[in-house]
Enzyme design. Structure first.
Site, PDB file in Angstrom:
ATOM      1  N   GLY A  43      19.161   7.821  17.055  1.00 27.35           N
ATOM      2  CA  GLY A  43      20.298   6.945  16.752  1.00 27.35           C
ATOM      3  C   GLY A  43      20.254   6.295  15.432  1.00 27.35           C
ATOM      4  O   GLY A  43      21.301   6.061  14.707  1.00 27.35           O
ATOM      5  N   CYS A 189      15.095   3.051  25.396  1.00 28.12           N
ATOM      6  CA  CYS A 189      16.490   3.023  25.401  1.00 28.12           C
ATOM      7  C   CYS A 189      16.987   3.753  26.733  1.00 28.12           C
ATOM      8  O   CYS A 189      17.943   3.728  27.331  1.00 28.12           O
ATOM      9  CB  CYS A 189      17.110   3.823  24.366  1.00 28.12           C
ATOM     10  SG  CYS A 189      17.051   2.708  22.723  1.00 28.12           S
ATOM     11  N   CYS A 246      -5.718  -8.421   7.911  1.00 26.72           N
ATOM     12  CA  CYS A 246      -4.937  -7.260   8.276  1.00 26.72           C
ATOM     13  C   CYS A 246      -5.803  -5.825   8.182  1.00 26.72           C
ATOM     14  O   CYS A 246      -6.328  -5.811   6.777  1.00 26.72           O
ATOM     15  CB  CYS A 246      -3.519  -6.927   7.754  1.00 26.72           C
ATOM     16  SG  CYS A 246      -2.924  -5.456   8.107  1.00 26.72           S
TER      17      CYS A 246
END
Lengths: 271, 66
Positions: A43, A189, A246
């Site tokens: 998509g 989805c 991080c």
């Protein structure tokens, strides 16, 4: 750069770019000499592939190991009914070849994993993350950081989308989302549904960011996450910062992805 | 304590939390598991087990679809 490398056909094809001060012949030449890897030809990847090809990005990689299914066609607009059953990477590549002969399209019918990601991502100027799972998203983030490759990130869920851009000198995806949820914790989805046009909007934002990165023009979504709500038709920007702790881009950053389990949580453990 | 919490895409609400609440409690008070979201204070994520020290937070959901 004078733009003299553009032939008469290219001057015609890209004329609406070339007359823009922010692009011009030099910018168009940069696009033609640039390269992008699109991870996922679904998509999000569909409009990204279409617009980067139309823009004349000279070398376009498409990485996807999946095949086209009929249920994809409501939103994955680079594929057509006749492509059902074909590899998505090849279907997308055929679209690009039909659209623009200037583009050298490179289909990679492979699952991006820890074994091939560095070679694939490191071989391109930029990467567009149009994947559909956290393992790939964190892998793209980590390897792109290690190879100094900018990322145009996008993701979607039902009626909403997120986009951000990760530059080598800015915060990374882990500065925002330190670790991935375990598989199955976040719906996809297939189980929740997704508005067909939604990835078109978010993918076009990713393509815009990719073009700007290649042009080195404009302000990209660096340190900003754009949240889009299609039902309310609202956009919201969430600023975020580089995290000194991080494990991928912080003060004690990793120098390889060895030992990271991208199938379960994607956590980076200390040596 | 009162914490002003914006769940991005959903709106802002004031949460009434215990004085020893953690950021995981913030997540749960908004209806999400700490694994589904990240809590941001001044643009940086905070550990879910850390005590709440800010009166304003943002909650951002993780989504993965493509």
């Amino acid at each position: 750069m004078t733009g003299l490398a553009l032939d008469s056909t290219q001057l015609d094809r890209y004329s609406r770019h070339i007359i823009l001060d922010e692009v011009g012949p030099a910018g168009q030449q940069a696009l033609l000499e640039g390269s992008a890897l699109v991870v996922g030809a679904g998509g999000l990847g569909s409009p990204v592939i279409q617009y980067l090809a139309a823009a004349g990005v000279g070398r376009l990689g498409v990485a996807d190991d999946d095949e086209v299914e009929r249920s994809n066609l409501q939103r994955q607009i680079v594929h057509a009914d006749a492509d059902v059953g074909r590899p998505k990477a090849e279907s997308a590549a055929e679209y690009v070849r039909r659209l623009n002969p200037d583009v050298d399209v490179e289909p990679h019918e492979t699952w991006l994993d820890a074994g091939n990601a560095e070679d694939l991502i490191g071989g391109y100027d930029i990467v567009v993350d149009a994947s559909d799972n956290f393992g790939t998203r964190y892998l793209v983030n980590d390897v792109a950081r290690l190879t100094d490759t900018p990322v145009a990130h996008g993701s979607i869920y039902k009626f909403e989308g997120q986009a951000t851009t990760l530059r080598p000198d800015g915060p990374c995806y882990r500065c925002l989302f330190p670790e991935a949820p375990e598989p199955g914790e976040i719906p996809d989805c297939a189980s929740t549904g997704v508005l067909g046009v939604l990835p078109g909007t978010v993918g076009c934002i990713q393509a815009t960011e990719a073009v700007k990165l290649l042009l080195e023009a404009g302000e990209v979504l660096d340190g900003r996450l754009l949240f889009y709500d299609a039902m309310d038709m609202t956009f919201e920007t969430v600023p975020y910062r580089r995290n000194p702790e991080c494990p991928v881009c912080g003060d004690e950053a990793i120098d390889s992805i060895e030992g990271i389990d991208y199938d379960h949580g994607c956590s980076v453990t200390a040596d | 304590m009162d914490v002003t919490c914006e769940v991005v895409g959903e709106g802002t609400e004031t949460l009434l939390l215990a004085d020893d609440a953690t950021y995981a409690d913030v997540c749960r008070a908004t209806g999400y598991s700490p694994h589904e979201v990240t809590v941001l204070v001044d643009g940086s994520p905070v550990p879910e087990d850390a005590p709440v020290e800010s009166s304003e937070v943002k909650v951002l959901r993780l989504i993965k679809g493509g």
